[in-house]
Design an enzyme around this catalytic site. Structure first.
Site, PDB file in Angstrom:
ATOM      1  N   GLU A   1       8.491  -3.955  10.887  1.00  0.00           N
ATOM      2  CA  GLU A   1       8.944  -2.663  10.339  1.00  0.00           C
ATOM      3  C   GLU A   1       9.505  -1.762  11.438  1.00  0.00           C
ATOM      4  OE1 GLU A   1       6.245  -0.671   7.670  1.00  0.00           O
ATOM      5  OE2 GLU A   1       7.634   0.996   7.385  1.00  0.00           O
TER       6      GLU A   1
ATOM      7  N   ASP B   1       0.840  -1.210   0.000  1.00  0.00           N
ATOM      8  CA  ASP B   1       0.000   0.000   0.000  1.00  0.00           C
ATOM      9  C   ASP B   1       0.874   1.260   0.000  1.00  0.00           C
ATOM     10  OD1 ASP B   1       0.859  -0.046   2.618  1.00  0.00           O
ATOM     11  OD2 ASP B   1      -1.130   0.050   3.528  1.00  0.00           O
ATOM     12  N   SER B   2       2.204   1.068   0.048  1.00  0.00           N
ATOM     13  CA  SER B   2       3.129   2.188  -0.189  1.00  0.00           C
ATOM     14  C   SER B   2       2.889   2.777  -1.586  1.00  0.00           C
ATOM     15  CB  SER B   2       4.585   1.731  -0.050  1.00  0.00           C
ATOM     16  OG  SER B   2       4.794   0.539  -0.788  1.00  0.00           O
TER      17      SER B   2
ATOM     18  N   ASP C   1      -1.232  -6.246  -0.529  1.00  0.00           N
ATOM     19  CA  ASP C   1      -1.330  -5.549   0.764  1.00  0.00           C
ATOM     20  C   ASP C   1      -2.753  -5.021   0.933  1.00  0.00           C
ATOM     21  OD1 ASP C   1      -0.230  -4.628   3.077  1.00  0.00           O
ATOM     22  OD2 ASP C   1       0.962  -3.032   2.163  1.00  0.00           O
TER      23      ASP C   1
ATOM     24  N   LYS D   1      -1.408  -9.382   2.775  1.00  0.00           N
ATOM     25  CA  LYS D   1      -0.752  -8.891   4.003  1.00  0.00           C
ATOM     26  C   LYS D   1      -1.750  -8.025   4.759  1.00  0.00           C
ATOM     27  CE  LYS D   1       2.695  -5.641   4.063  1.00  0.00           C
ATOM     28  NZ  LYS D   1       2.109  -4.547   4.881  1.00  0.00           N
TER      29      LYS D   1
ATOM     30  N   GLU E   1      -1.937  -5.471   8.097  1.00  0.00           N
ATOM     31  CA  GLU E   1      -1.135  -4.692   9.046  1.00  0.00           C
ATOM     32  C   GLU E   1      -1.850  -4.623  10.394  1.00  0.00           C
ATOM     33  OE1 GLU E   1       0.546  -1.225   6.925  1.00  0.00           O
ATOM     34  OE2 GLU E   1       0.045  -0.143   8.748  1.00  0.00           O
TER      35      GLU E   1
HETATM   36  O1  KIV Z   1       3.349  -1.067   1.724  1.00  0.00           O
HETATM   37  C1  KIV Z   1       4.516  -1.460   1.795  1.00  0.00           C
HETATM   38  O2  KIV Z   1       5.346  -1.228   0.930  1.00  0.00           O
HETATM   39  C2  KIV Z   1       4.884  -2.204   3.001  1.00  0.00           C
HETATM   40  C3  KIV Z   1       6.338  -2.463   3.212  1.00  0.00           C
HETATM   41  C4  KIV Z   1       6.959  -1.255   3.792  1.00  0.00           C
HETATM   42  C5  KIV Z   1       6.560  -3.665   4.042  1.00  0.00           C
HETATM   43  O3  KIV Z   1       4.050  -2.539   3.789  1.00  0.00           O
END
Ligand code: KIV
Length: 286
Positions: A189, A51-52, A90, A120, A122
């Site tokens: 992280e 989600d970056s 994510d 993923k 969080e």
């Molecule tokens: O969204 C992302 O890129 C991440 C990484 C920083 C692990 O969650």
């Protein structure tokens, strides 16, 4: 021969097996077809459609702004490109926070529409039940503890985790609960190395660090930080190339060529055969 021609597609289990054999796991983010293909060919074991993307691709101020439809579009592009690496989607802000039903339905969209191998999620121990529900539905889940950017407003912000023993214990409890809930791996992280070392040596599942030192079972970085395409990289990221400058210079050269009338040249231009040209001249009178 390219790696992808020699190797089988990796699964969540492959990553656990790598840990048990003491092999380090290399993971990177990607959000589109060309960079995902390059990452796969370069030999990464896993690609996270992170989600970056909210910041590094879409220009939002933080990760909370990217939506599930946008994330699924990125996942589709990546999964079309990847032949070997495990692809993880994510789950974005508000796609698993409201209810377990929502979480399972949205995780299912990542698999069925995005084509990913795993998702993923969080969040610390309060999200263990969410992880459990998604795993129960048959979808492998990677956890994400330590600094959790989706929760920066209500938790500790963008801050190193584990400096004080109480905080280190919090992160450890979070990771242990997420592992107990059935996650196949955990991202840790921006946490102190002691916490990373403890978790990597006590959990059976791989701990993938980002800003958590070398004692993890693997590492993940954001592609745009690695290649120099993002100006606000965190202090723990390592830049391996300056692709941003290369792109800037290429575009500057193109602009100069257009202004100077030196592009397109004959090698980029298509012409008629001479007989056709003559006939055209006669017909249009020039
Ligand atoms: O969204 C992302 O890129 C991440 C990484 C920083 C692990 O969650």
């Amino acid at each position: 021969m390219r790696l992808t021609e020699r190797h089988e597609k990796l699964t969540a289990r492959s990553l656990i097996r790598m840990k048990s054999k003491g092999q380090k796991i290399a993971m990177i983010t990607a959000y589109d077809f060309p960079t995902a293909r390059l990452a796969d060919d370069a030999g990464v074991d896993s690609i996270l459609v992170g989600d970056s993307a909210a910041m590094v691709v879409l220009g939002y101020p933080d990760t909370r702004f990217v939506g599930i439809d946008e994330m699924i579009t990125f996942c589709r592009a990546v999964t079309r490109a990847v032949r070997r690496a495990l692809v993880i989607g994510d789950m974005p802000f508000m796609s698993y926070h409201v209810s377990h039903e929502d979480a399972v339905r949205n995780a299912g969209r990542f698999v069925k529409e995005g084509g990913v191998d795993a998702v993923k999620v969080e969040g610390g121990r309060h999200y263990a039940d969410v992880v459990r529900s998604i795993v129960r539905a048959g979808i492998p889940v990677m956890g994400h503890v330590g600094m959790t950017p989706q929760f920066f407003v209500t938790s500790v912000g963008y801050r190193l985790r584990g400096k004080k023993v109480e905080d280190a214990e919090e992160v450890i409890k979070d990771a242990e609960e997420i592992a107990r809930a059935g996650a196949f791996s955990i991202v840790l992280e921006f946490a102190v190395s002691e916490v990373a070392e403890y978790l990597s040596s006590t959990l059976e599942i791989p701990v993938i660090g980002i800003g958590a030192g070398p004692k993890c079972d693997g590492q993940v970085l954001v592609l745009h930080d690695v290649v120099g395409l993002y100006e606000k990289s965190p202090p723990f990221a390592k830049r391996y190339a300056d692709v941003g400058t290369a792109i800037l210079n290429a575009i500057k050269s193109y602009v100069e060529d257009v202004k100077a009338d030196s592009f397109p040249g004959p090698e980029h231009t298509q012409f008629m055969d001479s007989a056709e040209r003559e006939e055209l001249r006669k017909r249009v009178g020039r």
